[in-house]
Scaffold this active site. Structure first.
Site, mmCIF file in Angstrom:
data_model
loop_
_atom_site.group_PDB
_atom_site.id
_atom_site.type_symbol
_atom_site.label_atom_id
_atom_site.label_comp_id
_atom_site.label_asym_id
_atom_site.label_seq_id
_atom_site.Cartn_x
_atom_site.Cartn_y
_atom_site.Cartn_z
ATOM 1 C CB SER A 1 28.960 -67.758 6.733
ATOM 2 O OG SER A 1 28.293 -66.556 7.071
ATOM 3 C CG ASP B 1 31.877 -60.087 2.765
ATOM 4 O OD1 ASP B 1 32.485 -59.568 3.724
ATOM 5 O OD2 ASP B 1 31.471 -61.274 2.783
ATOM 6 C CG HIS C 1 31.162 -63.325 5.762
ATOM 7 N ND1 HIS C 1 30.522 -62.831 4.644
ATOM 8 C CD2 HIS C 1 30.373 -64.294 6.282
ATOM 9 C CE1 HIS C 1 29.382 -63.494 4.490
ATOM 10 N NE2 HIS C 1 29.262 -64.375 5.466
ATOM 11 C CG ASN D 1 22.670 -66.049 6.880
ATOM 12 O OD1 ASN D 1 23.223 -65.197 6.198
ATOM 13 N ND2 ASN D 1 23.305 -67.126 7.308
ATOM 14 N N GLY E 1 25.190 -69.465 5.049
ATOM 15 C CA GLY E 1 23.887 -69.144 4.506
ATOM 16 C C GLY E 1 22.711 -69.632 5.326
#
Length: 216
Positions: free
Chosen positions: A38, A184, A187, A103, A75
């Site tokens: 991502s 969040d 990111h 991840n 992801g």
């Protein structure tokens, strides 16, 4: 008679004039692929604000004719990247920016698994004659010192083993700063992507200089 003589001289000189050279062909762009998760894909950002597009514009501003394809999938782990590397990096690619592992770290994946997958990606690309710029990741300290030490060692170890150009930490300069992240806190927002690109740009130029002469 003088008139005819003069005319003959003009025709003779015209015959000696060099032909115009053909226009110089435009150099083909260097084709890079950004293979990642991502952070590369541009999670919740317009395509024009994702890392590959911003990097491409930054290189153009430096006078570089480079395309940067976005092969980021949100992801994904390093193992997921290995599963799709052959079709995500098409023939004719001049170089790959490899950004995977975040991840894995967030899921607490055994660093040995992450390393094995990244190493397989690198060796598969090298077998195809495609150079790799490795973008490193660092583990969160809350995972404990043993995990951090094992995970953080993956990228410099691979770079030494395979003589890769290494950018030690892809998120340098923006991680932990809410001005550069989405809500969040993880990111990058558009400003965060700008910070990432500004940090990695000099090393990307170094990487371009190491590409085979036919690609430059």
């Amino acid at each position: 008679m003088a008139l005819f003589a003069a005319a003959g001289l003009v025709l003779s000189m015209a015959g000696l004039a060099p032909a115009k050279a053909d226009p110089k062909p435009e150099s083909k762009p260097i084709r890079l692929v950004a293979l990642g998760d991502s952070l590369t894909a541009g999670y919740r950002l317009p395509a024009s604000s994702a890392f590959p597009a911003v990097l491409e514009r930054a290189l153009a501003a430096k006078g570089r004719t480079v395309t940067v394809a976005n092969a980021g999938v949100s992801g994904e782990t390093a193992t997921n990247g290995l599963d799709r590397v052959d079709w995500s990096v098409p023939d004719g690619t001049d170089g790959v920016i490899l950004e995977l592992g975040a991840n894995d770290m967030l899921r607490g994946t055994d660093p040995a698994v992450t390393r094995k997958a990244l190493e397989a990606i690198v060796t598969r690309l090298k077998a195809r004659g495609i150079p790799v710029l490795l973008a490193g990741m660092r583990a969160s300290t809350n995972l404990g010192p043993d995990y951090v030490a094992r995970f953080d060692a993956i990228y410099p170890d691979l770079a030494r083993t395979y003589d890769l150009v290494l950018y030690p930490f892809f998120m340098a300069g923006m991680v932990g700063d809410r001005a550069y992240t989405l809500d969040d806190g993880l990111h990058p927002n558009a400003k965060g992507v700008d910070v990432i690109v500004a940090g990695i740009l000099p090393l990307v130029e170094t990487f371009l200089g190491r590409l085979p002469a036919g690609a430059r």
